[in-house]
Enzyme design. Structure first.
Site, PDB file in Angstrom:
ATOM      1  N   ASP A  67       0.811  -1.220   0.000  1.00 21.89           N
ATOM      2  CA  ASP A  67       0.000   0.000   0.000  1.00 21.89           C
ATOM      3  C   ASP A  67       0.846   1.272   0.000  1.00 21.89           C
ATOM      4  OD1 ASP A  67       0.997  -0.408   2.559  1.00 21.89           O
ATOM      5  OD2 ASP A  67      -0.957  -0.699   3.498  1.00 21.89           O
ATOM      6  N   ASP A 136      -7.472  -2.100  14.344  1.00 28.00           N
ATOM      7  CA  ASP A 136      -8.884  -2.360  14.021  1.00 28.00           C
ATOM      8  C   ASP A 136      -9.046  -3.600  13.142  1.00 28.00           C
ATOM      9  OD1 ASP A 136      -7.876  -1.486  11.601  1.00 28.00           O
ATOM     10  OD2 ASP A 136      -9.282   0.200  11.351  1.00 28.00           O
ATOM     11  N   HIS A 138      -7.300  -4.270  10.330  1.00 29.39           N
ATOM     12  CA  HIS A 138      -7.039  -4.130   8.891  1.00 29.39           C
ATOM     13  C   HIS A 138      -5.740  -4.800   8.471  1.00 29.39           C
ATOM     14  CE1 HIS A 138      -4.933  -0.124   9.836  1.00 29.39           C
ATOM     15  NE2 HIS A 138      -4.027  -0.758   9.122  1.00 29.39           N
ATOM     16  N   GLU A 143      -9.641  -1.442   5.339  1.00 31.45           N
ATOM     17  CA  GLU A 143     -10.308  -1.111   6.595  1.00 31.45           C
ATOM     18  C   GLU A 143     -11.549  -1.989   6.790  1.00 31.45           C
ATOM     19  OE1 GLU A 143      -8.793   0.502   8.643  1.00 31.45           O
ATOM     20  OE2 GLU A 143      -8.235   2.562   8.112  1.00 31.45           O
TER      21      GLU A 143
HETATM   22  C1  GLP Z   1      -0.543   0.508   8.498  1.00 32.65           C
HETATM   23  C2  GLP Z   1      -0.135  -0.354   7.316  1.00 32.65           C
HETATM   24  C3  GLP Z   1      -0.337  -1.828   7.608  1.00 32.65           C
HETATM   25  C4  GLP Z   1       0.272  -2.178   8.951  1.00 32.65           C
HETATM   26  C5  GLP Z   1      -0.425  -1.381  10.033  1.00 32.65           C
HETATM   27  C6  GLP Z   1       0.126  -1.686  11.419  1.00 32.65           C
HETATM   28  O1  GLP Z   1      -1.868   0.839   8.498  1.00 32.65           O
HETATM   29  N1  GLP Z   1      -0.865  -0.001   6.139  1.00 32.65           N
HETATM   30  O2  GLP Z   1       0.244  -2.599   6.568  1.00 32.65           O
HETATM   31  O3  GLP Z   1       0.143  -3.544   9.195  1.00 32.65           O
HETATM   32  O4  GLP Z   1      -0.223   0.004   9.764  1.00 32.65           O
HETATM   33  O5  GLP Z   1       1.270  -0.928  11.652  1.00 32.65           O
HETATM   34  P1  GLP Z   1       2.295  -1.162  12.820  1.00 32.65           P
HETATM   35  O6  GLP Z   1       3.095  -2.349  12.396  1.00 32.65           O
HETATM   36  O7  GLP Z   1       3.132   0.076  12.844  1.00 32.65           O
HETATM   37  O8  GLP Z   1       1.517  -1.394  14.030  1.00 32.65           O
END
Ligand code: GLP
Length: 262
Positions: A67, A136, A138, A143
């Site tokens: 993404d 959440d 995702h 989402e």
């Molecule tokens: C973002 C990314 C996800 C990731 C999530 C959790 O939203 N798009 O790919 O898994 O954050 O991030 P973190 O690993 O910093 O908790």
């Protein structure tokens, strides 16, 4: 879904790194799906070390990132493009032309998204997809209520994700772009192997819903229950709300010899 609970995030990252290294050694032109966020940073560090000290060769590897924020240039420090260069690509030998990251500056977003899907298909599909999980539930930027069959497309972030990710924008929520391009859940589910990492008590609720809750678009990561080869590496804190932890440990400790390094 295989659930592997480790004593801490470091041992989970080490196990996941071994798995990625094995995939690359077995198939040098592996197609890797890559994730951003704080969670996979140690995994990338370990792969960089293996490249520098053990000759792990990425010269034929192809990558597709999950993404990107719309409106951020690759030179913007908060872009996922910048993040990937800083945390991984600048330190290993993946040829630049083998690296694919959604283009947050694309003029024609739907056109870009179908081309991205086409490129993944032409590469033979993703062999191994690395994932984190949002608090959440995702995955990528899919989402809650994302279609479980969705493909790469534009999404609008929830306030929760904006709040969670503001830490990468000096804590200023107003700087977090609301729109993103993300591989869809259907795109992710097409990967041959999925490796999801989740660390810390902040992820415990999402992890329990993903593993033990019903498959539902309200918890996008729960789609992984339908994947034939999904491995979930979590630390003790992230396993805090699971009911079946005894069983996951029991299974892991009793893996048949031939299954141990798969
Ligand atoms: C973002 C990314 C996800 C990731 C999530 C959790 O939203 N798009 O790919 O898994 O954050 O991030 P973190 O690993 O910093 O908790």
């Amino acid at each position: 879904m295989e659930v592997i609970i480790t004593k801490d995030s470091s041992s989970a990252s080490a196990k996941a790194a071994d798995l990625v290294a094995k995939a690359v050694r077995t198939k040098p032109d592996s197609v890797l799906g890559l994730a951003t966020g704080g969670t996979p940073v140690e995994l990338y560090k370990r792969l960089i070390n293996m490249h520098k000290n053990e000759g792990l060769d990425f010269s034929k590897v192809r990558t597709f990132n999950l993404d990107e924020y719309i409106g951020l240039k690759p030179t913007d420090k908060q872009s996922y493009n910048f993040f990937m260069r800083e945390n991984f690509f600048d330190h290993v030998n993946i040829p630049r032309e083998n690296i694919n990251i959604p283009d947050g500056m694309a003029a024609d977003i739907p056109g870009f998204c179908s081309e991205y899907e086409e490129k993944i298909r032409r590469a033979g599909g993703i062999d191994l997809q690395i994932l984190g999980i949002g608090s959440d539930g995702h995955i990528g930027f899919n989402e809650p209520t994302s279609s479980l069959a969705s493909r790469t497309r534009i999404k609008t972030l929830t306030q929760k994700t904006v709040d969670d990710n503001a830490r990468f924008f000096n804590g200023d929520k107003s700087l977090v772009p609301l729109h993103v391009i993300t591989m869809g859940i259907g795109t992710i589910m097409d990967a041959k192997t999925i490796v999801l990492l989740a660390f810390g008590a902040n992820k415990a609720e999402a992890v329990s819903k993903m593993i033990e809750g019903p498959v539902a678009s309200m918890v996008p990561a729960s789609a992984l229950q339908l994947h034939p080869r999904a491995k979930v590496f979590i630390d003790r804190a992230a396993s805090g709300k699971l009911v079946n932890t005894g069983y996951y440990d029991w299974v892991f400790e009793r893996k048949p010899e031939w299954q141990k390094d798969i």
